[in-house]
Scaffold this motif. Structure first.
Motif, mmCIF file in Angstrom:
data_model
loop_
_atom_site.group_PDB
_atom_site.id
_atom_site.type_symbol
_atom_site.label_atom_id
_atom_site.label_comp_id
_atom_site.label_asym_id
_atom_site.label_seq_id
_atom_site.Cartn_x
_atom_site.Cartn_y
_atom_site.Cartn_z
ATOM 1 N N ARG A 191 -2.418 14.731 5.571
ATOM 2 C CA ARG A 191 -0.911 14.521 6.146
ATOM 3 C C ARG A 191 -0.360 12.960 6.588
ATOM 4 N NH1 ARG A 191 -1.170 19.591 10.808
ATOM 5 N NH2 ARG A 191 -0.660 21.300 9.344
ATOM 6 N N LEU A 192 -1.543 12.175 6.782
ATOM 7 C CA LEU A 192 -1.575 10.696 6.756
ATOM 8 C C LEU A 192 -1.158 10.184 5.569
ATOM 9 C CD1 LEU A 192 -4.615 9.778 9.029
ATOM 10 C CD2 LEU A 192 -2.367 9.574 9.602
ATOM 11 N N ALA A 193 -1.845 10.508 4.269
ATOM 12 C CA ALA A 193 -1.307 10.065 2.938
ATOM 13 C C ALA A 193 -0.133 10.284 2.757
ATOM 14 C CB ALA A 193 -2.327 10.689 1.968
ATOM 15 N N ALA A 194 0.242 11.476 3.340
ATOM 16 C CA ALA A 194 1.774 11.933 2.705
ATOM 17 C C ALA A 194 2.709 11.013 3.663
ATOM 18 C CB ALA A 194 2.094 13.295 3.188
ATOM 19 N N LEU B 151 2.193 8.038 4.885
ATOM 20 C CA LEU B 151 2.100 6.731 4.569
ATOM 21 C C LEU B 151 2.991 6.559 3.111
ATOM 22 C CD1 LEU B 151 -1.490 5.564 4.905
ATOM 23 C CD2 LEU B 151 0.658 4.305 5.309
ATOM 24 N N ALA B 152 2.875 7.653 2.321
ATOM 25 C CA ALA B 152 3.628 7.484 1.005
ATOM 26 C C ALA B 152 5.095 7.484 1.132
ATOM 27 C CB ALA B 152 3.162 8.551 -0.116
ATOM 28 N N ASN B 153 5.489 8.467 1.994
ATOM 29 C CA ASN B 153 7.133 8.626 2.382
ATOM 30 C C ASN B 153 7.561 7.706 3.195
ATOM 31 O OD1 ASN B 153 6.895 9.895 4.693
ATOM 32 N ND2 ASN B 153 6.773 11.868 4.042
ATOM 33 N N GLY B 154 6.850 6.904 3.683
ATOM 34 C CA GLY B 154 7.268 5.782 4.816
ATOM 35 C C GLY B 154 7.686 6.344 6.195
ATOM 36 N N ARG B 155 7.017 7.507 6.469
ATOM 37 C CA ARG B 155 7.350 8.045 7.874
ATOM 38 C C ARG B 155 6.150 7.429 9.014
ATOM 39 N NH1 ARG B 155 5.680 13.767 9.920
ATOM 40 N NH2 ARG B 155 6.649 13.669 11.675
ATOM 41 N N LEU B 156 5.208 6.811 8.436
ATOM 42 C CA LEU B 156 4.287 6.282 9.341
ATOM 43 C C LEU B 156 4.542 4.558 9.367
ATOM 44 C CD1 LEU B 156 1.991 6.228 11.213
ATOM 45 C CD2 LEU B 156 0.233 5.871 9.001
ATOM 46 N N SER B 157 5.237 4.366 10.536
ATOM 47 C CA SER B 157 5.593 2.921 10.221
ATOM 48 C C SER B 157 4.279 1.974 10.774
ATOM 49 C CB SER B 157 6.392 2.486 11.874
ATOM 50 O OG SER B 157 5.721 2.736 13.099
ATOM 51 N N TYR B 158 4.619 0.560 10.319
ATOM 52 C CA TYR B 158 3.516 -0.353 10.297
ATOM 53 C C TYR B 158 2.827 -0.650 11.765
ATOM 54 C CZ TYR B 158 1.204 -5.089 10.349
ATOM 55 O OH TYR B 158 0.385 -5.776 10.290
ATOM 56 N N GLN C 242 -4.071 7.580 -6.274
ATOM 57 C CA GLN C 242 -4.323 6.576 -5.158
ATOM 58 C C GLN C 242 -4.290 7.195 -3.737
ATOM 59 O OE1 GLN C 242 -5.497 3.730 -4.824
ATOM 60 N NE2 GLN C 242 -5.080 2.836 -7.000
ATOM 61 N N ARG C 243 -3.266 8.329 -3.916
ATOM 62 C CA ARG C 243 -3.285 9.372 -2.575
ATOM 63 C C ARG C 243 -4.511 9.970 -2.404
ATOM 64 N NH1 ARG C 243 1.939 9.845 -4.310
ATOM 65 N NH2 ARG C 243 1.609 11.830 -5.279
ATOM 66 N N GLU C 244 -5.128 10.491 -3.456
ATOM 67 C CA GLU C 244 -6.234 11.238 -3.319
ATOM 68 C C GLU C 244 -7.592 10.320 -3.033
ATOM 69 O OE1 GLU C 244 -8.806 14.041 -3.317
ATOM 70 O OE2 GLU C 244 -6.865 14.326 -3.796
ATOM 71 N N MET D 100 0.875 -1.252 0.148
ATOM 72 C CA MET D 100 0.060 0.218 0.007
ATOM 73 C C MET D 100 0.878 1.290 -0.226
ATOM 74 S SD MET D 100 -2.836 1.309 2.712
ATOM 75 C CE MET D 100 -1.645 1.417 4.134
ATOM 76 N N GLN D 101 1.956 1.304 0.763
ATOM 77 C CA GLN D 101 2.749 2.201 0.769
ATOM 78 C C GLN D 101 3.455 2.636 -0.568
ATOM 79 O OE1 GLN D 101 5.441 1.666 4.092
ATOM 80 N NE2 GLN D 101 4.800 3.514 4.954
ATOM 81 N N LYS D 102 3.692 1.513 -1.207
ATOM 82 C CA LYS D 102 4.412 1.504 -2.298
ATOM 83 C C LYS D 102 3.457 2.371 -3.575
ATOM 84 C CE LYS D 102 7.050 -0.838 -5.681
ATOM 85 N NZ LYS D 102 7.813 -2.197 -6.242
ATOM 86 N N GLU D 103 2.475 1.799 -3.502
ATOM 87 C CA GLU D 103 1.114 2.323 -4.459
ATOM 88 C C GLU D 103 0.952 3.927 -3.920
ATOM 89 O OE1 GLU D 103 -2.387 0.479 -5.103
ATOM 90 O OE2 GLU D 103 -1.681 -1.518 -4.693
ATOM 91 N N LEU D 104 0.815 4.136 -3.001
ATOM 92 C CA LEU D 104 0.696 5.366 -2.545
ATOM 93 C C LEU D 104 1.926 6.505 -2.911
ATOM 94 C CD1 LEU D 104 -0.991 5.484 0.779
ATOM 95 C CD2 LEU D 104 -2.065 5.880 -1.104
ATOM 96 N N ARG D 105 3.023 5.900 -2.835
ATOM 97 C CA ARG D 105 4.352 6.667 -3.137
ATOM 98 C C ARG D 105 4.107 6.984 -4.749
ATOM 99 N NH1 ARG D 105 8.073 3.143 -1.741
ATOM 100 N NH2 ARG D 105 7.675 3.710 0.349
#
Length: 177
Positions: A143-146, A148-155, A104-106, A94-99
């Motif tokens: 902010r959550l989407a960003a 997730l996409a940049n990997g800042r939000l850990s699993y 997908q981010r929208e 999911m992170q890779k798709e959002l990145r």
């Protein structure tokens, strides 16, 4: 398990991928109102169990439409059989798709706004994002989407948040830090 618990069971199963079941006991008073909620058998994940008990308390009138006086009701929540490994892999995908995909981010932002649209979540989001109520959901979900996409939000933080546990990492992300 009675049919009245089916709706809540689906919602509760989304909270976790732990291996044990959680049992919640409801007791009614002389007027058929909810008097007490007790945690019966624990799954071993205390945060998940508390989240399930709290959600069951909030949903009691939906779960038991016509409660009888001095009765006990039981809700058993058994999580799905998916392993945490698979969930972590799905989270990475999911992170890779959002990145890689702005569309997908929208979509994620729209889904986030829809899921967090209730007044309690809106008030919490307003506090954490330091924005007016009218913009809190939009800003928080972006902010959550960003994150997730940049990997800042850990699993692990994502899982804790999904179970209702507030972490410093999530609060910092929502605050834009």
């Amino acid at each position: 398990m009675p049919k009245i618990f089916a709706a809540c069971l689906f919602m509760m199963l989304a909270l976790s991928s732990c291996t044990g079941a959680t049992v919640v006991h409801f007791e009614t008073d002389a007027y058929g109102r909810l008097a007490d909620v007790k945690l019966g058998t624990s799954s071993g994940d205390h945060a998940r169990d508390r989240a399930i008990a709290n959600e069951a308390r909030r949903q009691f009138s939906t779960l038991v439409p016509n409660p009888k006086p001095y009765r006990d009701y039981v809700l058993t929540v058994t999580p799905t059989a998916k392993s945490k490994e698979m969930d972590a892999k799905a989270y990475g995908a999911m992170q890779k798709e959002l990145r890689n995909d702005a569309a997908q981010r929208e979509k994620f932002v729209k889904l986030c706004r829809k899921q967090l649209g209730n007044p309690a979540d809106l008030a919490e989001m307003t506090t954490y994002t330091h924005t007016p109520r009218s913009k809190a959901l939009e800003v928080g979900c972006q902010r959550l989407a960003a994150a997730l996409a940049n990997g800042r939000l850990s699993y692990s933080t994502f899982e804790k948040t999904r179970r209702g546990v507030k972490t410093k990492e999530m609060i910092a992300i929502l605050a834009g830090r």
